[in-house]
Write a protein that holds these residues in place. Structure first.
Motif, PDB file in Angstrom:
ATOM      1  N   VAL A  72       0.835  -1.203   0.000  1.00  0.00           N
ATOM      2  CA  VAL A  72       0.000   0.000   0.000  1.00  0.00           C
ATOM      3  C   VAL A  72       0.869   1.251   0.000  1.00  0.00           C
ATOM      4  O   VAL A  72       0.610   2.211  -0.735  1.00  0.00           O
ATOM      5  CB  VAL A  72      -0.953  -0.006   1.215  1.00  0.00           C
ATOM      6  N   HIS A  73       1.919   1.244   0.811  1.00  0.00           N
ATOM      7  CA  HIS A  73       2.822   2.394   0.884  1.00  0.00           C
ATOM      8  C   HIS A  73       3.449   2.680  -0.484  1.00  0.00           C
ATOM      9  O   HIS A  73       3.525   3.837  -0.920  1.00  0.00           O
ATOM     10  CB  HIS A  73       3.915   2.117   1.917  1.00  0.00           C
ATOM     11  N   ARG A  74       3.884   1.628  -1.176  1.00  0.00           N
ATOM     12  CA  ARG A  74       4.534   1.816  -2.475  1.00  0.00           C
ATOM     13  C   ARG A  74       3.546   2.251  -3.548  1.00  0.00           C
ATOM     14  O   ARG A  74       3.884   3.052  -4.428  1.00  0.00           O
ATOM     15  CB  ARG A  74       5.251   0.524  -2.872  1.00  0.00           C
ATOM     16  N   LEU A  75       2.334   1.730  -3.489  1.00  0.00           N
ATOM     17  CA  LEU A  75       1.323   2.170  -4.448  1.00  0.00           C
ATOM     18  C   LEU A  75       0.978   3.641  -4.246  1.00  0.00           C
ATOM     19  O   LEU A  75       0.782   4.391  -5.215  1.00  0.00           O
ATOM     20  CB  LEU A  75       0.069   1.308  -4.326  1.00  0.00           C
ATOM     21  N   LYS A  76       0.905   4.063  -2.991  1.00  0.00           N
ATOM     22  CA  LYS A  76       0.643   5.484  -2.725  1.00  0.00           C
ATOM     23  C   LYS A  76       1.799   6.351  -3.210  1.00  0.00           C
ATOM     24  O   LYS A  76       1.593   7.485  -3.668  1.00  0.00           O
ATOM     25  CB  LYS A  76       0.406   5.702  -1.227  1.00  0.00           C
ATOM     26  N   ALA A  94     -14.232  -7.295  -3.585  1.00  0.00           N
ATOM     27  CA  ALA A  94     -13.924  -5.864  -3.667  1.00  0.00           C
ATOM     28  C   ALA A  94     -15.085  -5.025  -3.133  1.00  0.00           C
ATOM     29  O   ALA A  94     -14.878  -4.060  -2.388  1.00  0.00           O
ATOM     30  CB  ALA A  94     -13.612  -5.481  -5.116  1.00  0.00           C
ATOM     31  N   LEU A  95     -16.304  -5.398  -3.495  1.00  0.00           N
ATOM     32  CA  LEU A  95     -17.472  -4.668  -3.003  1.00  0.00           C
ATOM     33  C   LEU A  95     -17.599  -4.807  -1.493  1.00  0.00           C
ATOM     34  O   LEU A  95     -17.877  -3.825  -0.778  1.00  0.00           O
ATOM     35  CB  LEU A  95     -18.737  -5.192  -3.693  1.00  0.00           C
ATOM     36  N   PHE A  96     -17.389  -6.008  -0.973  1.00  0.00           N
ATOM     37  CA  PHE A  96     -17.487  -6.249   0.465  1.00  0.00           C
ATOM     38  C   PHE A  96     -16.452  -5.413   1.219  1.00  0.00           C
ATOM     39  O   PHE A  96     -16.756  -4.832   2.269  1.00  0.00           O
ATOM     40  CB  PHE A  96     -17.275  -7.743   0.725  1.00  0.00           C
ATOM     41  N   ILE A  97     -15.232  -5.327   0.685  1.00  0.00           N
ATOM     42  CA  ILE A  97     -14.177  -4.515   1.314  1.00  0.00           C
ATOM     43  C   ILE A  97     -14.577  -3.044   1.327  1.00  0.00           C
ATOM     44  O   ILE A  97     -14.399  -2.341   2.328  1.00  0.00           O
ATOM     45  CB  ILE A  97     -12.843  -4.702   0.566  1.00  0.00           C
ATOM     46  N   GLU A 149     -13.925  -1.568   9.095  1.00  0.00           N
ATOM     47  CA  GLU A 149     -13.471  -2.684   9.928  1.00  0.00           C
ATOM     48  C   GLU A 149     -11.948  -2.741   9.884  1.00  0.00           C
ATOM     49  O   GLU A 149     -11.344  -2.604   8.816  1.00  0.00           O
ATOM     50  CB  GLU A 149     -14.063  -4.003   9.435  1.00  0.00           C
ATOM     51  N   PRO A 150     -11.290  -2.925  11.023  1.00  0.00           N
ATOM     52  CA  PRO A 150      -9.818  -2.854  11.061  1.00  0.00           C
ATOM     53  C   PRO A 150      -9.109  -3.711  10.016  1.00  0.00           C
ATOM     54  O   PRO A 150      -8.158  -3.271   9.391  1.00  0.00           O
ATOM     55  CB  PRO A 150      -9.488  -3.314  12.489  1.00  0.00           C
ATOM     56  N   LEU A 151      -9.588  -4.950   9.807  1.00  0.00           N
ATOM     57  CA  LEU A 151      -8.891  -5.848   8.890  1.00  0.00           C
ATOM     58  C   LEU A 151      -9.068  -5.440   7.425  1.00  0.00           C
ATOM     59  O   LEU A 151      -8.334  -5.908   6.564  1.00  0.00           O
ATOM     60  CB  LEU A 151      -9.384  -7.284   9.087  1.00  0.00           C
ATOM     61  N   PHE A 152     -10.021  -4.560   7.143  1.00  0.00           N
ATOM     62  CA  PHE A 152     -10.252  -4.134   5.769  1.00  0.00           C
ATOM     63  C   PHE A 152      -9.611  -2.784   5.445  1.00  0.00           C
ATOM     64  O   PHE A 152      -9.709  -2.311   4.308  1.00  0.00           O
ATOM     65  CB  PHE A 152     -11.761  -4.040   5.494  1.00  0.00           C
ATOM     66  N   ARG A 153      -8.973  -2.160   6.418  1.00  0.00           N
ATOM     67  CA  ARG A 153      -8.421  -0.830   6.148  1.00  0.00           C
ATOM     68  C   ARG A 153      -7.304  -0.870   5.115  1.00  0.00           C
ATOM     69  O   ARG A 153      -7.263  -0.049   4.196  1.00  0.00           O
ATOM     70  CB  ARG A 153      -7.937  -0.206   7.466  1.00  0.00           C
ATOM     71  N   LEU A 154      -6.382  -1.816   5.263  1.00  0.00           N
ATOM     72  CA  LEU A 154      -5.299  -1.931   4.273  1.00  0.00           C
ATOM     73  C   LEU A 154      -5.816  -2.419   2.923  1.00  0.00           C
ATOM     74  O   LEU A 154      -5.442  -1.847   1.894  1.00  0.00           O
ATOM     75  CB  LEU A 154      -4.202  -2.849   4.800  1.00  0.00           C
ATOM     76  N   PRO A 155      -6.655  -3.478   2.869  1.00  0.00           N
ATOM     77  CA  PRO A 155      -7.195  -3.878   1.567  1.00  0.00           C
ATOM     78  C   PRO A 155      -7.933  -2.746   0.859  1.00  0.00           C
ATOM     79  O   PRO A 155      -7.800  -2.581  -0.352  1.00  0.00           O
ATOM     80  CB  PRO A 155      -8.141  -5.026   1.914  1.00  0.00           C
ATOM     81  N   PHE A 156      -8.703  -1.956   1.611  1.00  0.00           N
ATOM     82  CA  PHE A 156      -9.395  -0.831   0.974  1.00  0.00           C
ATOM     83  C   PHE A 156      -8.397   0.200   0.463  1.00  0.00           C
ATOM     84  O   PHE A 156      -8.561   0.736  -0.639  1.00  0.00           O
ATOM     85  CB  PHE A 156     -10.362  -0.170   1.957  1.00  0.00           C
ATOM     86  N   ALA A 157      -7.352   0.483   1.253  1.00  0.00           N
ATOM     87  CA  ALA A 157      -6.343   1.435   0.816  1.00  0.00           C
ATOM     88  C   ALA A 157      -5.656   0.948  -0.455  1.00  0.00           C
ATOM     89  O   ALA A 157      -5.323   1.747  -1.344  1.00  0.00           O
ATOM     90  CB  ALA A 157      -5.316   1.670   1.925  1.00  0.00           C
ATOM     91  N   LEU A 158      -5.445  -0.364  -0.565  1.00  0.00           N
ATOM     92  CA  LEU A 158      -4.829  -0.922  -1.770  1.00  0.00           C
ATOM     93  C   LEU A 158      -5.740  -0.711  -2.981  1.00  0.00           C
ATOM     94  O   LEU A 158      -5.289  -0.231  -4.032  1.00  0.00           O
ATOM     95  CB  LEU A 158      -4.544  -2.409  -1.554  1.00  0.00           C
TER      96      LEU A 158
END
Length: 368
Positions: A92-96, A265-268, A274-283
């Motif tokens: 996520v950091h590198r994509l940003k 993707a829609l569920f995320i 939700e804490p576990l979805f914060r990074l997947p959503f950021a990606l």
């Protein structure tokens, strides 16, 4: 007092410290600007230097983008990816970082546009066969991200200009890049591995008599489709949108994403808090933004071409602005991810998740 012009080189075993200039090889770098219009020790076309410097700067940033993309692909190519682990955080950091680089590249067009059309004509004839998109690294970036040949605008022209605009080594580099597993494919596989619709998570789910039932479809999605239908206004084309919902998420998926991957993707996106979805959503969000910045890059190039040569044929032999306009409209990579946004509903209407699944999505084992 320490000499600030010297810098310890961390990459060698040399006993002597490297100076700033030698560490960065500044002499070599600054010797690479050689305008074609340089005659008798004098540059005849003053703005050719600006053109060269800006485009060489683009190539340096392209190199950095490829460096980041290859690192992201390496992580996502692992059989399993910890959605809340250090590796995913690095991706996520590198994509940003790539997003910020593209923003900078788009701003560089402002500098290039300080050159007037007449200034450009002073040296344009030197660029025959060197179209603005005839960058090997730019083509590698597109291929690594996942822009497939059949999804391009005028793929016949793309192939033609490869043969006419690149030397054999560059052409082969692009061909090899297009054979590799792309970031888009890796993201699709990663989404397809999401485990959040295992039956064990939904044993406590309680349906209501009013909810429609579709055989073989998890009851959560039956309820969600019903809620989505109710969220549409009279101005929305309900039959078309609901038909698209069924097609994307429970039938054929989309061009580059399976139905299961798009459901994930829609569920995320729905439960991004939700804490576990914060990074997947950021990606996912970073990928969509990279696509937007690439679109802006193509559009700024189109605007610049219109400003510099109007409707004349491009230096690479293309139809100039017509080809660039087509590329702006068609050459998107993560448009299917962006399309998922069409099917969101208001946060206040989201179904409450089963207790066991809520636990799995949070860092604490206690209920909240």
């Amino acid at each position: 007092m320490r000499d600030s012009s010297r810098m310890e080189c961390p990459f060698t075993d040399a006993k002597e410290p490297a100076y700033y200039g030698s560490y960065l090889e500044i002499d070599k770098l600054l010797a690479l600007q050689s305008p074609y219009s340089l005659k008798d020790g004098k540059i005849q076309a003053h703005d050719e230097m600006l053109f060269i410097v800006v485009h060489q700067t683009y190539e340096l940033w392209f190199k950095q983008i490829l460096h980041e993309l290859h690192a992201c692909c390496e992580v996502l190519s692992k059989p399993t990816a910890d959605d809340d682990g250090p590796d995913m955080n690095v991706v996520v950091h590198r994509l940003k970082r790539i997003v910020e680089i593209w923003k900078l590249l788009n701003q560089q067009v402002d500098v290039l546009e300080t050159m007037t059309p007449l200034d450009f004509l002073d040296f344009r004839s030197s660029l025959e066969g060197a179209s603005g998109f005839q960058s090997t690294q730019f083509r590698q970036i597109e291929a690594t991200l996942g822009l497939r040949m059949e999804n391009r605008f005028r793929p016949d022209y793309y192939k033609h200009t490869e043969m006419g605009g690149f030397n054999p080594a560059d052409y082969q580099t692009i061909v090899e890049a297009e054979k590799t597993t792309t970031l888009l494919q890796l993201v699709e596989q990663w989404l397809g591995r999401m485990p959040f619709f295992d039956d064990s998570f939904w044993q406590e789910w309680k349906s209501t008599p009013a909810e429609p039932v579709v055989a073989g479809r998890p009851q959560f999605w039956n309820r969600y489709r019903h809620l989505y239908e109710n969220s549409l206004s009279d101005r929305d084309e309900k039959p078309d949108l609901l038909g698209k919902f069924d097609e994307m998420f429970f039938s054929s998926g989309a061009a580059d994403f399976s139905a299961a991957a798009l459901r994930a993707a829609l569920f995320i996106m729905l439960y991004r808090d939700e804490p576990l979805f914060r990074l997947p959503f950021a990606l996912l969000n970073a990928l969509i933004e990279i696509d937007e910045q690439l679109g802006n890059f193509r559009y700024r190039h189109l605007q610049m071409v219109r400003r510099m040569i109007g409707t004349r044929i491009g230096t690479g032999g293309s139809s100039g602005e017509q080809y660039l306009q087509g590329a702006v409209n068609k050459n998107y990579i993560f448009k299917d991810l962006a399309g998922v946004i069409t099917f969101l509903i208001e946060r206040r209407n989201l179904p409450e998740l089963p207790k066991r699944l809520r636990k799995a999505l949070r860092f604490s084992s206690t209920d909240r």
